[in-house]
Motif scaffolding. Sequence first.
Motif: not given
Length: 249
Positions: A156-167
Amino acid sequence: MSKNSIIEGLLADLPEKPVPVRSVCIGAHWTAVCSTHCGLAATIIGEEVHDHTIVVRDAGHLHEKSAQELAGYALSKNPLEAGIGVAAINSLLEVNEQNAAEINAADLLMEKGAGKTVALVGHFPFIQKLRERVENLQVLEIHPGEDEYPKEAAAEIIPRADVVGITGSSLVNHTMDGLLDLCDPNALVIVLGPTTPLSPVMFEHGADIIAGSRVIDGKSVLAAVGQGASFKQITGVKLLAFTNPEKRI
């Protein structure tokens, strides 16, 4: 035909000629493997405290294997073995620092996320500072704390983000591929943290920026890792970030 996983791509890109392993060290927070270079990866033991079912194959004899053999451990469902494997992969990577920016991933996220919606996978020490700089920050974590979301909320959260930071640690628990698949094609995707392989293979799977670490003093790193150091306590490491050359950012 399904595409190869990131780990499969990284393994396929390693040198064919076997490289001897100089040392293996599994600390409380970090795992280090030294071969051509010294590589780091997060130490992940498992969901349960003192889970004695989590054992490492051939423990005590890992240094007798080639770095490529240890790199194959990255495919293991055992998180301790997978950490050894990713660290071994990182120990074999040749990195051209001329193409890198020497920058902390936290500063990078604050710069790129200013005024935007940011999704961050992983609990990092700079979260509060980042929260003050971006428009909206949503943090996903396996064991969520206050103002954080469980991993089940990723879709739900990731597809709506302008910037995604993934460890980069998500390579160790084998969630990286799924997380990258969730990102909006127009989002800026940053894979960050010392576990992150500084390899163009990461760009082939959707990363726009990779921000990781390069060990420049293996002796100091091994001593710190073996004594349970957090990353802030480790010296002899350089922070580097690479941008996908095929994407304008």
